[in-house]
Write a protein that holds these residues in place. Sequence first.
Motif, short mmCIF file in Angstrom:
data_model
loop_
_atom_site.label_atom_id
_atom_site.label_comp_id
_atom_site.label_asym_id
_atom_site.label_seq_id
_atom_site.Cartn_x
_atom_site.Cartn_y
_atom_site.Cartn_z
N TRP A 57 49.15 11.62 59.77
CA TRP A 57 48.03 12.47 60.15
C TRP A 57 47.17 11.85 61.26
N HIS A 60 48.22 12.76 64.83
CA HIS A 60 48.51 14.17 65.11
C HIS A 60 47.52 14.80 66.07
N ASN A 61 47.96 15.84 66.73
CA ASN A 61 47.10 16.68 67.54
C ASN A 61 46.72 17.93 66.73
N HIS A 62 46.12 18.90 67.37
CA HIS A 62 45.64 20.10 66.68
C HIS A 62 46.77 21.02 66.20
N ILE A 63 48.00 20.83 66.68
CA ILE A 63 49.11 21.69 66.23
C ILE A 63 50.04 20.96 65.24
N GLY A 64 49.63 19.76 64.81
CA GLY A 64 50.37 19.06 63.78
C GLY A 64 51.55 18.23 64.25
N HIS A 67 50.47 13.35 68.80
CA HIS A 67 49.66 13.53 70.01
C HIS A 67 50.31 12.84 71.21
N LYS A 105 58.13 18.72 71.68
CA LYS A 105 57.15 18.39 70.65
C LYS A 105 57.65 17.17 69.89
#
Length: 163
Positions: A57, A60-64, A67, A105
Amino acid sequence: MTTSPIKKAYRALHDRPLGQWIFSAIVSLKAPYFRTIRPTIVSLEPGRGEARMRDRWGVHNHIGTVHAIACCNLAELVAGTTIDFSLPESHRWIPKGMNVGYLKKAKGTLTAVGTIEGLDTLAADEARDVIVSVDVTDPAGLVVVHADITMWVTPRRTAASAT
């Protein structure tokens, strides 16, 4: 000329129980920003280095997904440790630039492999740019990030040249 602290610590620890973990912790203490990704340096040899980062976690970035800057952090870590391990004792380095391509991703534990070519032609008094090429791959082996990190390599100052 003395051996670099990276070479000294790696050679002392890499074959010992918990050696990877201890060595990685030492590097992360020396450069505290690397602690944000909790890296594990898997191997170092002249011209090649490998490190890993778990998917958690905190990276992570905002989309899971992992980053992009966490991936850059991993790439810079492996580039720096690889060039430090690979350079002759007569030289030192500092990062100068980074070209990064975010290709997919990033998910899962990521592995970064840094490679360097052409150091065998480095003259004792030579200063020049050296490119460390880094591929960051996902668990399936797909390249999710590629970085070319430019290091400015210069001869170390000796006590005689400092006066």
